[in-house]
Scaffold this motif. Structure first.
Motif, short mmCIF file in Angstrom:
data_model
loop_
_atom_site.label_atom_id
_atom_site.label_comp_id
_atom_site.label_asym_id
_atom_site.label_seq_id
_atom_site.Cartn_x
_atom_site.Cartn_y
_atom_site.Cartn_z
N ALA A 271 10.45 5.10 -15.56
CA ALA A 271 10.20 5.87 -16.78
C ALA A 271 11.10 7.10 -16.85
N GLU A 272 11.22 7.80 -15.73
CA GLU A 272 12.07 8.99 -15.70
C GLU A 272 13.53 8.63 -15.96
N ASP A 559 16.43 0.20 -21.76
CA ASP A 559 15.85 0.40 -20.43
C ASP A 559 14.67 -0.54 -20.24
N TYR A 560 14.76 -1.35 -19.20
CA TYR A 560 13.76 -2.38 -18.95
C TYR A 560 13.22 -2.23 -17.53
N ALA A 561 11.91 -2.08 -17.41
CA ALA A 561 11.24 -2.00 -16.11
C ALA A 561 10.74 -3.40 -15.76
N ALA A 562 11.38 -4.01 -14.78
CA ALA A 562 11.11 -5.41 -14.42
C ALA A 562 10.38 -5.50 -13.10
N PRO A 563 9.55 -6.51 -12.93
CA PRO A 563 8.92 -6.73 -11.62
C PRO A 563 9.97 -7.17 -10.61
N ASP A 564 9.95 -6.55 -9.45
CA ASP A 564 10.90 -6.94 -8.39
C ASP A 564 10.62 -8.39 -8.01
N PRO A 565 11.62 -9.30 -8.14
CA PRO A 565 11.35 -10.72 -7.90
C PRO A 565 11.28 -11.10 -6.43
N HIS A 566 11.84 -10.27 -5.55
CA HIS A 566 11.89 -10.60 -4.13
C HIS A 566 12.42 -12.01 -3.92
#
Length: 631
Positions: A271-272, A559-566
């Motif tokens: 977000a920042e 700006d896109y906050a995505a889940p880390d796919p690992h």
């Protein structure tokens, strides 16, 4: 303008001279000047949609008794709580009683006959009576058809204060001119009962003169769902509490949300990076009650209503509570999902209202999993649809509450598109599809989950001798298969091809409805697994095996906050991360990675499911000037 009055002497003379009297050359006895009717009443609203009522010219006169896009007065459903008088106690949040939901929803500014200060007055639409010449015994009354009357309230300014209009306007008021204000008491829910339009008719009566009337038609502002390319102004998520998370028994206690701190820290950083102040990312704690879930996206679909005001637009947020009904149990009777009561405590207030629409007696095919708000998303505006369109998941066997869908369609602005999500265990549109910006003339495209891309990346890694690399390395997941193990599982591969075909079907519908070329779709790697996860469902359903990359949170258009796919790491690089960053970079979008593997992914959701955002809905074509698609 609708007028009913006696003809003036000049009008009678003109008629006679035109041959409609006793014939040419016949003497005509004109009535005395004192018998001529006074000028008819003149009721005016902001018909030309400039935010003002024109009392000196005629700009608001033509077409005032009809409503059409570009020409017609507007009023708001006044469902916020400007005075913060609506209280929500801790007991309200937890009590298993449907009366609590009814009481919370019924408390808002339009529920009483008061105007709660200047801020509340700004939520009312102007209606004016022009000064007129009347006798001392004259009275005026503003009538509303009986079928429309329950949806509005009229206020009149007397003694400098706005008060509920009851009874007649006096001759003194009619001579001076009257300031009225219109308050909407609800949104359109079912056009078969009310289509959102209200006719106001001013009728003036005085002795010895036939009654005269003037009518103005106004329309309530429709509820417009926000879309993901609008800048997030506030983001909210859950914080852990004892027993947090709705986790069905068939998932198991080991998948209860944990590892909140990495989730919260990475979400704040994302977000920042997007320019959202740290204070605008909030986490409301849960409680020991099992229904206080973490799925903030699923409890509410944020929307707005708006009307023109001098110099701009006045907006009010309307939060659409998900129509999820929990069945009766040993705890008590059936209620709406109690987690969403937080909306009344945490968000309702000045310029923020909450609407709930649901039915208890539902068709057998209605599934409450389809009723969560994560199943209701939208696409941005495009030619022919200046407010965009709603997208929701449904099927013949698994459908959302029909009254909620009817309410969305009844707004007449965001014609819904239905896609099949019934093959997914949870069954939400946000699991597979997300809007992202594009440099095309349209300005946006779709990001979709692509199991074929995911399996191709695995095969490429194996071909490079990296088949021993593991998925989900570095997480606390119990199942961390190697690349070769995943590729050696024929059922797993067949399931991913099956999921890919289902997503193809979704894309085909969306492309057909919006005109989006299929070749412009942005594809990101996601693996799926199928199984009888829900014993109540006879057929197998799919769930994201690797974190669903399309199930993230857009903070701005870029700006896109995505889940880390690992995903598997080859040469120190996460293959799934790299493919996603490359695909979105082409669209001018940068990715920030959020750690949600234990907090959301293993419980059946992702970043988007576990968050929600209130967005900047300014800009674009005002709904009252655009092309409406009426129900």
């Amino acid at each position: 303008m609708l007028r009913h009055s006696t003809r003036t002497a000049s009008a009678l003379l003109a008629a006679l001279l035109a041959g409609t009297g006793t014939g040419a050359g016949t003497a005509v006895a004109l009535p005395p000047a004192s018998a001529a009717a006074p000028p008819p009443p003149d009721l005016r609203a902001d018909v030309n949609q400039d935010g003002r009522v024109d009392l000196t010219g005629d700009s608001d006169e033509p077409g005032e008794d009809q409503w059409r896009p570009g020409r017609g007065a507007v009023f708001l459903p006044n469902l916020d709580d400007d005075g913060r008088r609506c209280r929500v106690t801790a007991a309200d949040l937890d009590r298993v009683d449907p009366a609590v939901d009814e009481r919370l929803a019924a408390c808002h500014d339009a529920a009483d006959e008061r105007v709660d200060g200047e801020r509340d007055a700004q939520d009312l639409a102007p209606l004016r009576v022009r000064p007129m010449r009347v006798a001392d015994d004259a009275t005026g009354r503003v009538g509303i058809p009986a079928a429309q009357a329950p949806y509005v309230r009229l206020f009149v300014r007397r003694g400098g204060q706005l008060e509920s209009l009851k009874g007649d306007l006096t001759a003194r008021e009619l001579r001076a001119g009257v300031e009225l204000a219109v308050e909407g008491r609800d949104v359109v829910r079912d056009p078969r009962r009310w289509n959102g339009e209200v006719d106001f008719t001013l009728t003036v009566r005085q002795q010895g003169v036939p009654a005269a009337s003037d009518r103005v038609r106004m329309r309530v502002a429709p509820v417009l769902v926000q879309h993901d390319l609008q800048r997030a102004q506030a983001v909210f998520a859950a914080a852990p509490g004892p027993g947090s998370g709705i986790v069905p028994k068939w998932i198991g206690a080991r998948y209860r949300p944990t590892e909140w701190q990495p989730f919260a820290d990475s979400l704040r950083r994302a977000a920042e990076r997007a320019g959202l102040p740290r204070a605008k990312v909030t986490f409301a704690p849960g409680t020991a009650q099992w229904w206080r879930d973490i799925w903030r996206q699923d409890m509410v679909e944020p929307a707005t209503v708006s009307m023109p005001v001098p110099g701009g637009v006045h907006r009010m947020r309307i939060l659409l509570r998900a129509p999820v009904v929990w069945p009766a149990s040993a705890l008590g009777p059936s209620t709406l999902s109690r987690s969403a009561r937080l909306l009344f405590r945490e968000l309702r207030g000045p310029d923020v209202g909450v609407v709930q629409q649901f039915t208890r007696a539902r068709p057998e095919n209605v599934s409450d999993l389809q009723n969560f708000a994560g199943n209701f998303e939208s696409v941005p505006p495009y030619p022919g649809h200046p407010q965009g369109r709603i997208v929701y998941g449904t099927s013949a066997k698994r459908a959302p509450d029909p009254s909620f869908v009817r309410m969305l369609a009844a707004q007449g602005q965001q014609d819904p598109i239905a896609i099949d999500t019934s093959w997914l265990l949870v069954g939400h549109t946000d699991e597979t599809v997300h809007v992202v910006r594009s440099d095309s003339a349209r300005g946006w495209t779709l990001m979709v989950s692509d199991p074929r891309l995911a399996t191709r990346l695995l095969r490429e890694a194996s071909a490079r001798g990296e088949g021993g690399r593991r998925l989900f390395e570095g997480t606390t997941a119990e199942n961390r298969p190697t690349v070769d193990a995943a590729l050696g599982d024929a059922k797993f591969l067949a399931g991913n091809e099956k999921a890919a075909r289902r997503i193809d079907d979704q894309v085909a519908v969306l492309a057909r409805e919006t005109g989006l070329p299929a070749g412009e779709v942005v594809r990101v790697p996601v693996l799926y697994s199928w199984g009888n996860y829900d014993p109540s469902a006879p057929e197998e359903r799919a769930i994201a095996f690797s974190p669903g990359l399309a199930n993230g949170l857009s903070l701005t258009a870029r700006d896109y906050a995505a889940p880390d796919p690992h995903g598997p790491r080859v040469g120190g690089t996460d293959l799934f991360r790299t493919a996603t960053e490359r695909a979105l970079r082409r669209q001018g979008v940068r990715v920030s990675w959020v750690e949600n593997f234990r907090w959301a992914h293993l419980a059946g959701g992702e970043v988007h499911c576990a968050t929600n955002a209130l967005r900047d809905t300014s800009g674009g074509v005002p709904w009252w000037r655009g092309t409406a698609t009426r129900p």
